[in-house]
Design a protein around this motif. Structure first.
Motif, mmCIF file in Angstrom:
data_model
loop_
_atom_site.group_PDB
_atom_site.id
_atom_site.type_symbol
_atom_site.label_atom_id
_atom_site.label_comp_id
_atom_site.label_asym_id
_atom_site.label_seq_id
_atom_site.Cartn_x
_atom_site.Cartn_y
_atom_site.Cartn_z
ATOM 1 N N PRO A 1 0.815 -1.226 0.000
ATOM 2 C CA PRO A 1 0.000 0.000 0.000
ATOM 3 C C PRO A 1 0.844 1.270 0.000
ATOM 4 O O PRO A 1 0.453 2.278 -0.604
ATOM 5 N N PHE A 2 1.979 1.242 0.647
ATOM 6 C CA PHE A 2 2.854 2.414 0.674
ATOM 7 C C PHE A 2 3.475 2.652 -0.700
ATOM 8 O O PHE A 2 3.642 3.800 -1.121
ATOM 9 N N VAL B 1 2.049 1.795 -3.590
ATOM 10 C CA VAL B 1 0.964 2.290 -4.434
ATOM 11 C C VAL B 1 0.769 3.785 -4.210
ATOM 12 O O VAL B 1 0.627 4.570 -5.156
ATOM 13 N N GLU B 2 0.789 4.209 -2.944
ATOM 14 C CA GLU B 2 0.639 5.629 -2.632
ATOM 15 C C GLU B 2 1.790 6.437 -3.217
ATOM 16 O O GLU B 2 1.582 7.524 -3.773
ATOM 17 N N LEU B 3 2.994 5.896 -3.103
ATOM 18 C CA LEU B 3 4.163 6.596 -3.629
ATOM 19 C C LEU B 3 4.063 6.768 -5.138
ATOM 20 O O LEU B 3 4.384 7.834 -5.681
ATOM 21 N N GLU C 1 1.309 6.884 -6.923
ATOM 22 C CA GLU C 1 0.241 7.830 -7.220
ATOM 23 C C GLU C 1 0.670 9.276 -6.989
ATOM 24 O O GLU C 1 0.269 10.177 -7.719
ATOM 25 N N ARG C 2 1.495 9.506 -5.993
ATOM 26 C CA ARG C 2 1.875 10.864 -5.620
ATOM 27 C C ARG C 2 3.080 11.387 -6.398
ATOM 28 O O ARG C 2 3.321 12.595 -6.425
ATOM 29 N N GLU D 1 8.455 12.749 -0.898
ATOM 30 C CA GLU D 1 7.462 11.683 -0.781
ATOM 31 C C GLU D 1 8.097 10.349 -0.376
ATOM 32 O O GLU D 1 7.536 9.601 0.422
ATOM 33 N N VAL E 1 6.934 8.500 2.970
ATOM 34 C CA VAL E 1 6.349 7.164 2.909
ATOM 35 C C VAL E 1 7.223 6.155 3.644
ATOM 36 O O VAL E 1 6.718 5.244 4.305
#
Length: 208
Positions: free
Chosen positions: A96-97, A99-101, A103-104, A189, A193
């Motif tokens: 999940p981390f 995926v967030e990275l 996306e950002r 980021e 993260v």
């Protein structure tokens, strides 16, 4: 009565091949960052052509992995010495981390598994392999700070992830063209993260 045979004078070719292959694995393992072919050949005391031939076999068997034009230890060695369940659990926990990275930042991201203060293997979020620049950045994680790749043209950033006891367990990275991935944004980021992932791993290990 001692009989002198050819075997006492000449080492069997199969034995020499095994010793050379083991020498190459040792040369790769001795480095925290991916090794160049010329360095591997020199440290294993073989010619570059012999090193290249043996490396092809070792890569095919996953004892060594290609990282750009260089080489690092493959995941097969890791599987033989570590619990694969633990590896899969770590990758799933960090997903999940990642995926967030992605996306950002808009870049390609991945995780590098670390054991005993060195990178064991690097896993991209999607199919493909990390670049040599990313491997270089990951290899310099062991100073404990987020680092950026050395070459121009791309953004390459990696940051360490710590588990219980402040033990380095992984590194996360992001890479991409400078026109797509802003270096300042990526550095901030990745560091953010990585801190969140570290805190999550520590909380998971707490009793109850």
């Amino acid at each position: 009565m001692f009989t002198l045979t050819i075997d006492t004078l000449v080492e069997p070719p199969a034995t020499r091949a095994v010793e050379r292959a083991l020498g190459i694995v040792h040369a790769v393992a001795a480095r925290a960052t991916p090794a160049r072919l010329s360095d591997i050949a020199r440290e294993a005391e073989v010619s570059k052509s012999t090193a290249h031939r043996l490396l092809r076999t070792l890569v095919a068997r996953r004892f060594v992995a290609r990282v750009g034009a260089d080489y690092s230890l493959g995941d097969r060695l890791f599987e033989l010495t570590e619990d694969q369940t633990d590896l899969d659990d770590l990758r799933q926990t960090l997903m999940p981390f990642l995926v967030e990275l992605r996306e950002r930042t808009g870049g390609a991201v991945g995780v590098a598994v670390c054991r005993n203060g060195r990178m064991v293997h690097s896993y991209p979020l999607h199919d493909g392999t990390s670049s040599a620049r990313v491997a270089d950045a990951i290899g310099r994680l062991f100073g404990g700070e987020a680092v950026q790749g050395r070459r121009d043209g791309d953004t390459d950033v990696a940051a360490p992830v710590y588990g219980p006891g402040n033990q380095l367990v992984a590194g996360i990275w992001v890479t991409g063209p400078r026109g797509v991935v802003d270096p300042a944004v990526a550095a901030a980021e990745v560091a953010r993260v990585a801190r969140l992932a570290s805190a999550h791993l520590v909380r998971r290990a707490e009793p109850g």
